[in-house]
Write an enzyme that holds these catalytic residues in place. Structure first.
Site, PDB file in Angstrom:
ATOM      1  N   HIS A  24       0.832  -1.197   0.000  1.00  0.00           N
ATOM      2  CA  HIS A  24       0.000   0.000   0.000  1.00  0.00           C
ATOM      3  C   HIS A  24       0.871   1.254   0.000  1.00  0.00           C
ATOM      4  O   HIS A  24       1.517   1.569   0.994  1.00  0.00           O
ATOM      5  CB  HIS A  24      -0.896  -0.025   1.242  1.00  0.00           C
ATOM      6  CG  HIS A  24      -1.860   1.099   1.314  1.00  0.00           C
ATOM      7  ND1 HIS A  24      -1.825   2.059   2.305  1.00  0.00           N
ATOM      8  CD2 HIS A  24      -2.915   1.414   0.524  1.00  0.00           C
ATOM      9  CE1 HIS A  24      -2.821   2.900   2.127  1.00  0.00           C
ATOM     10  NE2 HIS A  24      -3.483   2.553   1.060  1.00  0.00           N
ATOM     11  N   GLU A  51       1.524  -0.398  -5.203  1.00  0.00           N
ATOM     12  CA  GLU A  51       0.361   0.440  -5.491  1.00  0.00           C
ATOM     13  C   GLU A  51       0.751   1.904  -5.709  1.00  0.00           C
ATOM     14  O   GLU A  51       1.167   2.568  -4.766  1.00  0.00           O
ATOM     15  CB  GLU A  51      -0.647   0.365  -4.340  1.00  0.00           C
ATOM     16  CG  GLU A  51      -1.911   1.147  -4.655  1.00  0.00           C
ATOM     17  CD  GLU A  51      -2.563   1.781  -3.437  1.00  0.00           C
ATOM     18  OE1 GLU A  51      -3.779   1.992  -3.487  1.00  0.00           O
ATOM     19  OE2 GLU A  51      -1.849   2.077  -2.447  1.00  0.00           O
ATOM     20  N   ASP A  53      -0.894   5.513  -6.430  1.00  0.00           N
ATOM     21  CA  ASP A  53      -2.088   6.352  -6.566  1.00  0.00           C
ATOM     22  C   ASP A  53      -1.780   7.436  -7.588  1.00  0.00           C
ATOM     23  O   ASP A  53      -0.724   8.079  -7.520  1.00  0.00           O
ATOM     24  CB  ASP A  53      -2.455   6.999  -5.231  1.00  0.00           C
ATOM     25  CG  ASP A  53      -2.934   5.983  -4.202  1.00  0.00           C
ATOM     26  OD1 ASP A  53      -3.550   4.994  -4.604  1.00  0.00           O
ATOM     27  OD2 ASP A  53      -2.677   6.195  -3.002  1.00  0.00           O
ATOM     28  N   HIS A  66      -0.903  10.112  -3.045  1.00  0.00           N
ATOM     29  CA  HIS A  66      -2.162   9.613  -2.510  1.00  0.00           C
ATOM     30  C   HIS A  66      -3.295  10.593  -2.711  1.00  0.00           C
ATOM     31  O   HIS A  66      -4.445  10.207  -2.918  1.00  0.00           O
ATOM     32  CB  HIS A  66      -2.021   9.295  -1.021  1.00  0.00           C
ATOM     33  CG  HIS A  66      -3.287   8.785  -0.406  1.00  0.00           C
ATOM     34  ND1 HIS A  66      -3.966   9.461   0.577  1.00  0.00           N
ATOM     35  CD2 HIS A  66      -4.021   7.677  -0.667  1.00  0.00           C
ATOM     36  CE1 HIS A  66      -5.049   8.787   0.901  1.00  0.00           C
ATOM     37  NE2 HIS A  66      -5.104   7.704   0.171  1.00  0.00           N
TER      38      HIS A  66
END
Length: 334
Positions: A24, A51, A53, A66
């Site tokens: 994450h 991941e 974003d 993020h």
């Protein structure tokens, strides 16, 4: 068996599939989030997917943050040359004050340096403040490929389209940009090691209408959501426009009496609908854990996070997100 094959779709219950570990925002419990160093550490710790974003710059590039507000994760607030860029905006119905990716060119953003978003909880990570630049989506895709060669296993990417309706309203739609990047890198297929995720329904549909073939994941929080994941019928409806479901982890294993309760029917219903399930986000610090799993007296102390990992794996999830991918990988092996 490659990751892409193992994660490509529903399989008979009698054929166990090793759950994937999704880093994450990288190893974000140990390094500032969304940095190449954090992603590399996550891979070394056993992450299968990293991941990024995705937000958009003023000149149309996809950068990895993020949120489009970057005051909390970069040194922009201390940069006098950008003081005039501070603004108040309404993002998805909420007023937000700070500095925003869409007000900077990529070249300008590249002059900034990342910092830890939660320094009080993660002082060890904060020691790495100021060392890393903001990466582009292409840089993360390049890293995944290069690191896969280095460690001798396939490393996937799990991009999230952040605030796509907002960016579309600015004339900076994300869906086509994400698709173009996947096409350029030979990743626009159902078997590619990619999942495209979003909290909004329409962008996932639009991605497919534009020709996107990579697997899509509908994200759902415990609060109000655009889809119903508490009924089999609601989950089945998600399968019309997605290949996976990303629920907040207590929707799979709820908290009860200060600890963990029995698993819900979500995984069973999702698998019956042909959906994979990748819950988010398991964190190790006490502040993020149910009271009975906390250890020590500080909110920053690590609690019994392994109990959460084990409960989710036992519930049959196909993978999970964690800020501590090394702990997730260790729990999976045990």
């Amino acid at each position: 068996m490659t990751l892409a094959t193992a994660a490509a779709g529903p399989v008979p219950a009698k054929t166990p599939v090793r759950p994937i570990v999704i880093a994450h925002r990288g190893a974000s419990g140990e390094r500032p989030e969304h940095t190449l160093t954090g992603y590399t550490l996550a891979i070394d710790e056993g992450a299968d997917f990293i991941e990024p974003d995705l937000c958009c710059t003023k000149d149309g590039h996809l950068v990895v943050r993020h949120e489009n507000e970057i005051g909390g994760t970069t040194d922009v607030a201390g940069r006098p040359e950008f003081a005039s860029r501070k603004a108040e905006k309404v993002i998805d119905g909420e007023k937000v004050t700070g500095w925003f990716t869409e007000d900077f060119t990529l070249a300008e953003l590249k002059t900034l340096r990342a910092r830890e978003r939660l320094p009080a909880l993660r002082p060890g990570s904060a020691r790495f403040d100021g060392l890393a630049a903001i990466p582009t989506f292409q840089e993360v895709l390049d890293l995944a490929k290069a690191e896969g060669r280095r460690v001798g296993r396939e490393i996937g990417t799990y991009p999230e389209m952040k605030h796509p309706a907002y960016f579309a309203g600015l004339g900076l739609p994300l869906e086509g940009r994400v698709l173009d990047a996947l096409k350029t890198n030979g990743l626009n297929s159902r078997t590619a090691p990619v999942f495209v995720q979003c909290f909004e329904v329409e962008p996932l549909k639009a991605f497919a209408r534009l020709g996107g073939r990579a697997r899509r994941v509908m994200l759902v929080s415990q609060g109000p959501a655009p889809v119903d994941v508490k009924s089999a019928a609601g989950i089945k409806a998600v399968a019309a426009f997605a290949e996976g479901l990303g629920p907040e982890w207590p929707l799979v294993v709820p908290t009860a009496d200060g600890g963990l309760g029995p698993a819900t029917a979500l995984v069973k219903d999702a698998h019956a609908a042909g959906l994979q399930v990748h819950p988010w986000t398991v964190r190790a610090e006490n502040v993020f854990l149910p009271p009975k799993l906390r250890r020590g007296t500080s909110p920053a102390d690590h609690g019994d996070v392994e109990a959460v990992f084990k409960a989710l794996y036992a519930a049959g999830v196909d993978g999970l997100f964690s800020d501590f991918p090394g702990l997730a990988a260790q729990a999976r092996e045990r």
